[in-house]
Write a protein that holds these residues in place. Structure first.
Motif, short mmCIF file in Angstrom:
data_model
loop_
_atom_site.label_atom_id
_atom_site.label_comp_id
_atom_site.label_asym_id
_atom_site.label_seq_id
_atom_site.Cartn_x
_atom_site.Cartn_y
_atom_site.Cartn_z
N LEU A 15 13.19 31.48 -3.01
CA LEU A 15 13.80 32.46 -3.91
C LEU A 15 13.48 32.13 -5.36
O LEU A 15 13.13 33.01 -6.15
CB LEU A 15 15.31 32.51 -3.69
N ARG A 16 13.56 30.86 -5.72
CA ARG A 16 13.23 30.45 -7.09
C ARG A 16 11.76 30.77 -7.39
O ARG A 16 11.42 31.21 -8.49
CB ARG A 16 13.49 28.95 -7.27
N PHE A 17 10.90 30.52 -6.40
CA PHE A 17 9.48 30.81 -6.58
C PHE A 17 9.26 32.30 -6.83
O PHE A 17 8.49 32.70 -7.72
CB PHE A 17 8.70 30.35 -5.35
N TYR A 18 9.93 33.14 -6.06
CA TYR A 18 9.81 34.59 -6.25
C TYR A 18 10.29 34.99 -7.65
O TYR A 18 9.69 35.86 -8.29
CB TYR A 18 10.63 35.34 -5.20
N GLN A 25 13.99 40.83 -10.00
CA GLN A 25 14.56 40.88 -11.33
C GLN A 25 15.53 39.71 -11.53
O GLN A 25 16.13 39.21 -10.57
CB GLN A 25 15.30 42.20 -11.55
N PRO A 26 15.71 39.26 -12.77
CA PRO A 26 16.70 38.21 -13.04
C PRO A 26 18.10 38.69 -12.66
O PRO A 26 18.36 39.90 -12.64
CB PRO A 26 16.60 37.99 -14.56
N PRO A 27 19.00 37.77 -12.35
CA PRO A 27 20.36 38.17 -11.99
C PRO A 27 21.16 38.58 -13.23
O PRO A 27 20.75 38.33 -14.37
CB PRO A 27 20.93 36.89 -11.38
N ARG A 28 22.28 39.24 -12.99
CA ARG A 28 23.21 39.53 -14.09
C ARG A 28 24.05 38.29 -14.32
O ARG A 28 24.59 37.72 -13.38
CB ARG A 28 24.11 40.72 -13.69
N ALA A 34 25.54 33.45 -12.10
CA ALA A 34 24.46 34.42 -11.93
C ALA A 34 24.80 35.29 -10.73
O ALA A 34 24.98 34.80 -9.62
CB ALA A 34 23.13 33.69 -11.70
N TRP A 35 24.88 36.61 -10.99
CA TRP A 35 25.26 37.54 -9.93
C TRP A 35 24.02 38.29 -9.42
O TRP A 35 23.30 38.91 -10.18
CB TRP A 35 26.27 38.57 -10.46
N TYR A 36 23.81 38.22 -8.11
CA TYR A 36 22.77 39.01 -7.45
C TYR A 36 23.45 40.15 -6.69
O TYR A 36 24.61 40.04 -6.31
CB TYR A 36 21.95 38.15 -6.49
N ASP A 37 22.71 41.24 -6.47
CA ASP A 37 23.33 42.39 -5.79
C ASP A 37 22.42 42.91 -4.68
O ASP A 37 21.42 42.28 -4.33
CB ASP A 37 23.67 43.49 -6.80
N ASP A 38 22.79 44.09 -4.16
CA ASP A 38 22.05 44.67 -3.04
C ASP A 38 20.61 45.01 -3.42
O ASP A 38 19.73 45.04 -2.55
CB ASP A 38 22.75 45.93 -2.53
N HIS A 39 20.34 45.30 -4.70
CA HIS A 39 18.98 45.60 -5.13
C HIS A 39 18.08 44.37 -4.96
O HIS A 39 16.92 44.50 -4.55
CB HIS A 39 18.96 46.06 -6.59
N HIS A 40 18.60 43.19 -5.29
CA HIS A 40 17.83 41.97 -5.11
C HIS A 40 17.55 41.73 -3.62
O HIS A 40 16.44 41.36 -3.23
CB HIS A 40 18.58 40.77 -5.69
N LEU A 41 18.56 41.97 -2.79
CA LEU A 41 18.40 41.75 -1.35
C LEU A 41 17.38 42.73 -0.78
O LEU A 41 16.52 42.35 0.03
CB LEU A 41 19.75 41.90 -0.64
N ALA A 42 17.45 43.99 -1.23
CA ALA A 42 16.48 44.99 -0.75
C ALA A 42 15.06 44.60 -1.15
O ALA A 42 14.12 44.76 -0.36
CB ALA A 42 16.84 46.37 -1.31
N ARG A 43 14.90 44.10 -2.37
CA ARG A 43 13.56 43.69 -2.81
C ARG A 43 13.05 42.52 -1.97
O ARG A 43 11.87 42.50 -1.58
CB ARG A 43 13.61 43.31 -4.30
#
Length: 204
Positions: A15-18, A25-28, A34-43
């Motif tokens: 994940l760090r490599f990606y 995209q960077p997290p919020r 650092a918050w990740y959401d469904d958009h990050h998971l979909a990507r």
């Protein structure tokens, strides 16, 4: 990050490599969180699907750049959805399945420029299901997608000219608002003339 990596079925190191490659995209951030959401998971799931289909990380990174710099669906449909053509929503991996091996950054950029494709969050919207299926059929028959798109660009110019001709003629000789009702007649003329033109061309 650990929760996202677990949901995506990858390691935190991957994940760090990606992230370093700009594939997600960077997290919020809120303070140190650092918050990740469904958009990050979909990507991440899209990346996994494209890797399974033989795409390289470099190729996926190029596609992501083209995808994110493409036209938003609001720009393409801003004047209203097509009255007869049906838009279709696709994930990036579904688009790759339609054009196996042909979804390159260059072809994606050309389709975005033509307005065939637009972006809507993590989805891609194709402006016409019919055009998508015909384009895919041509590619399966051996016509490179780049040439299909170039032909599409040329056809667009001729179609615009034909539309201008019919609309101007109908507006000049019919009551206001009648053009929409009579558009099937214009389409029949074009279809018949194209059929006869193909006959003439093939006889040569």
């Amino acid at each position: 990050m650990e929760e996202l990596a677990k949901e995506a079925g990858i390691t935190v190191r991957t994940l760090r490599f990606y992230r370093e490659r700009g594939l997600i995209q960077p997290p919020r951030r809120e303070g140190r969180i650092a918050w990740y959401d469904d958009h990050h998971l979909a990507r991440l799931r899209t990346i996994a699907a494209l890797l399974e289909r033989g795409h390289t990380l470099n190729g996926i990174a190029d596609l992501a750049t083209a995808f994110e710099s493409g036209r938003d669906v609001g720009d393409v449909l801003g004047l209203g959805a097509p009255t007869e053509e049906e838009p279709i929503r696709l994930t990036p991996q579904e688009l790759a399945d339609y054009f196996e091996g042909e979804v390159t950054p260059e072809n994606l950029a050309a389709a975005l420029d033509l307005g065939y494709l637009a972006t809507d969050g993590d989805e891609i919207v194709h402006i016409s299901r019919r055009l998508l299926e015909v384009s895919s059929a041509l590619v399966r028959e051996g016509v490179p997608l780049s040439e299909v798109l170039e032909v599409g660009r040329k056809v667009r110019a001729h179609a615009d000219a034909l539309a201008d001709l019919f609309v101007e003629t109908l507006q000049a000789h019919t009551a206001e608002g009648e053009v929409e009702r009579l558009r099937p007649l214009a389409k029949s003329v074009v279809e018949a003339e194209l059929s006869m033109a193909m006959d003439r061309r093939l006889r040569k």
